[in-house]
Design a protein around this motif. Structure first.
Motif, mmCIF file in Angstrom:
data_model
loop_
_atom_site.group_PDB
_atom_site.id
_atom_site.type_symbol
_atom_site.label_atom_id
_atom_site.label_comp_id
_atom_site.label_asym_id
_atom_site.label_seq_id
_atom_site.Cartn_x
_atom_site.Cartn_y
_atom_site.Cartn_z
ATOM 1 N N ALA A 82 0.835 -1.193 0.000
ATOM 2 C CA ALA A 82 0.000 0.000 0.000
ATOM 3 C C ALA A 82 0.868 1.241 0.000
ATOM 4 N N VAL A 105 -3.714 4.162 -2.190
ATOM 5 C CA VAL A 105 -3.878 2.979 -3.044
ATOM 6 C C VAL A 105 -3.279 1.743 -2.374
ATOM 7 N N THR A 146 -2.634 -2.615 -2.929
ATOM 8 C CA THR A 146 -2.470 -3.617 -3.970
ATOM 9 C C THR A 146 -2.579 -5.004 -3.355
ATOM 10 N N GLU A 153 -3.844 -6.370 -8.287
ATOM 11 C CA GLU A 153 -4.992 -5.474 -8.483
ATOM 12 C C GLU A 153 -4.898 -4.306 -7.510
ATOM 13 N N LYS A 154 -5.273 -3.118 -7.978
ATOM 14 C CA LYS A 154 -5.180 -1.916 -7.158
ATOM 15 C C LYS A 154 -6.568 -1.420 -6.751
ATOM 16 N N TYR A 195 -8.652 1.854 -4.364
ATOM 17 C CA TYR A 195 -8.601 3.067 -3.545
ATOM 18 C C TYR A 195 -9.106 2.728 -2.141
#
Length: 397
Positions: A29, A33, A35, A40-41, A43
Motif C-alpha cells: 500500500a 492505493v 495492492t 490489483e489496485k 482506492y
C-alpha cells in the motif's frame, strides 16, 4: 506466492471469527492505493477507520520509524526515554491542555478517561467513591472492553458478556433535555463522540455540543470528547469539537495519532483533572514508548505544517458534491464533515459495498444501511475524480 484466496482461507482457519472482513487482501500500500497479491489496485476509502489520515506509508512517518528503530524502541515507564517529553509537549500544544497521559489503543484511552472522571469525581467533586455516574449516548461506539460495552446499546456488542460495570446512564444523542434530566449529584462526566462514526456518521444537531458543554459546566460535570475517529483533521478541523468552538475538559485521542504505523493513544486535560493520578495509580508498559512517540511526533508536525484540517475540509466538500451527483432512489441521505462522509440507503448497503470493491474502491457498511467514506487526507484531486467515477458506476442505478 500465496493467492488472496489462500491467505483468506488460512486466516479463517486459524483465527477466531470475531471479524468478517471483506474479501480483499492488502499486500502492499502507498498513499490512498492498496495492492493485493494478484497486483490489483484499489482506492482505500476507509483509512483503517481514520487511523490512516496520512495515507499508507507516508514517507516521513516511515523514516521517523526507521530512525527510531536504530536507537531504542521500548523502555517501559519504569525509566525515561529521550522522545516522550517532546511528544507530550507537542500533544499539549496541539490540544491546548496542560498534561497528557499516553496509552496505546483507543479503547485504552477511553478506559483511562473513565478512570480519570471517576477519580476526579471522588477526589475533587466529592462524590462518594462507588457512586460516580457517567452519562453516555445511545448508539455510541467507544471500544470493546467489558466496561466500555456496558455503555453500548448495540446488542451484538453485549450478548454473552455480562455481568456489566455499573455507573453509566444512557441518553439520546443530541438531546439536551435528556442530558439535563440525567445529571444528578453523583454525575461526574458526560462522554460523547462529536460525530458518531460507527452509528453511521451521525452529525449532532447544530449547537448540541456547545450547549451540552455549558450544561456540564453549570453542573460541575466533566465534558469528555471521544475524538479517536474524528480527531486530527478528519472532519476539516484539528478536532471535531472545534466546529462548535468547544474545548472539552478531556480529549480522548487515538488512531491517526500513531500515523497508521503504530498504536498510540492518549488523553489530554489540565492539571486540575489529570493531577488526580499519582505513581502506581494507572499505567501501561507500552504507553509512551519511544517508537510510538517518535512516529506520533512526526505525524503531529505534518498535520500542522501541511494544514491537514483545511485540506480535509476542501476535499470533503468536493467529494460530497460529487457523491450528490449520483442518481439512485435507494440513497436516503449523504452527510458528514470534512472527509468523514456517510451515504445512507433505504436498503441493505452490503450489495453496494460489494459493487464498490468490484470497481476498485474499498469501503464498508456500518449499521447495515450506511456506507462510510473516509479516504486518506492527502488523496489527490486526480485520485478523487477517478475514485468518484468508480463509485458512481457502483452506486448509480
Amino acid at each position: 506466492m500465496q493467492s488472496s484466496r489462500e491467505i483468506m482461507q488460512k486466516t479463517e482457519k486459524y483465527g477466531a471469527h470475531n471479524y468478517h472482513p471483506k474479501e480483499v487482501v492488502f499486500e502492499k500500500a502507498e498513499g490512498a492505493v492498496v495492492t493485493n497479491p494478484e497486483g490489483e489496485k484499489f482506492y482505500d476509502m476507509l483509512s483503517a477507520y481514520s487511523a490512516l489520515n496520512f495515507g499508507h506509508r507516508h514517507p516521513e512517518l516511515i523514516q521517523a520509524a526507521k530512525d527510531q528503530l536504530d536507537k531504542v524502541t521500548l523502555t517501559s515507564r519504569a525509566f525515561h526515554n529521550s522522545v516522550l517529553g517532546d511528544w507530550m509537549q507537542k500533544v499539549c500544544e496541539v490540544t491546548g491542555k496542560d498534561m497528557v497521559l499516553p496509552m496505546n489503543t483507543g479503547a485504552e484511552a477511553v478506559e483511562t478517561a473513565l478512570k480519570t472522571a471517576r477519580r476526579w469525581g471522588s477526589f475533587v467533586k466529592g462524590v462518594e467513591d462507588g457512586k460516580q455516574e457517567i452519562l453516555v449516548c445511545a448508539n455510541n461506539f467507544h471500544g470493546r472492553t467489558i466496561t466500555i460495552i456496558t455503555m453500548s446499546t448495540d446488542p451484538d456488542a453485549r450478548r454473552g458478556y455480562g455481568p456489566f460495570t455499573p455507573g453509566f446512564k444512557v441518553i439520546e444523542y443530541g438531546s439536551i433535555d435528556q442530558l439535563k434530566a440525567g445529571i444528578n449529584e453523583n454525575t461526574v462526566a458526560f462522554l460523547v463522540e462529536p460525530i458518531q462514526g460507527e452509528a453511521g456518521i451521525i452529525v449532532p444537531p447544530a449547537g448540541f455540543l456547545k450547549e451540552a458543554y455549558e450544561v456540564c459546566k453549570a453542573s460541575n460535570v466533566l465534558f469528555i470528547a471521544d475524538e479517536v475517529q474524528t480527531g486530527f483533521a478528519r472532519t476539516g478541523r484539528m478536532f471535531a469539537c472545534e466546529h462548535e468552538d468547544v474545548v472539552p475538559d478531556i480529549y480522548v485521542l487515538g488512531k491517526a495519532l500513531g500515523g497508521g504505523i503504530i498504536a498510540v493513544s492518549a488523553i489530554a486535560g489540565n492539571k486540575d483533572i489529570l493531577g488526580v493520578f499519582e505513581p502506581g495509580s494507572h499505567g501501561s508498559t507500552f504507553g509512551g514508548n519511544p517508537l510510538g512517540a517518535a512516529v506520533s511526533l512526526k505525524a503531529l508536525e505534518i498535520i500542522q505544517r501541511d494544514n491537514y484540517p483545511e485540506m480535509a475540509e476542501e476535499k470533503g466538500r468536493y467529494f460530497m458534491d460529487k457523491l450528490k451527483e449520483i442518481k439512485n432512489d435507494d440513497i436516503v441521505e449523504i452527510r458528514g464533515r470534512g472527509l468523514l462522509i456517510g451515504v445512507e440507503f433505504s436498503v441493505n448497503a452490503a450489495p453496494y459495498v460489494k459493487k464498490l470493491i468490484e470497481n476498485g474502491v474499498l469501503a464498508k457498511e456500518t449499521h447495515e444501511k450506511t456506507i462510510r467514506f473516509a479516504p486518506p487526507i492527502p488523496i489527490t484531486y486526480e485520485q478523487l475524480d477517478d475514485a468518484c467515477e468508480k463509485i458512481k458506476m457502483a452506486l448509480a442505478k
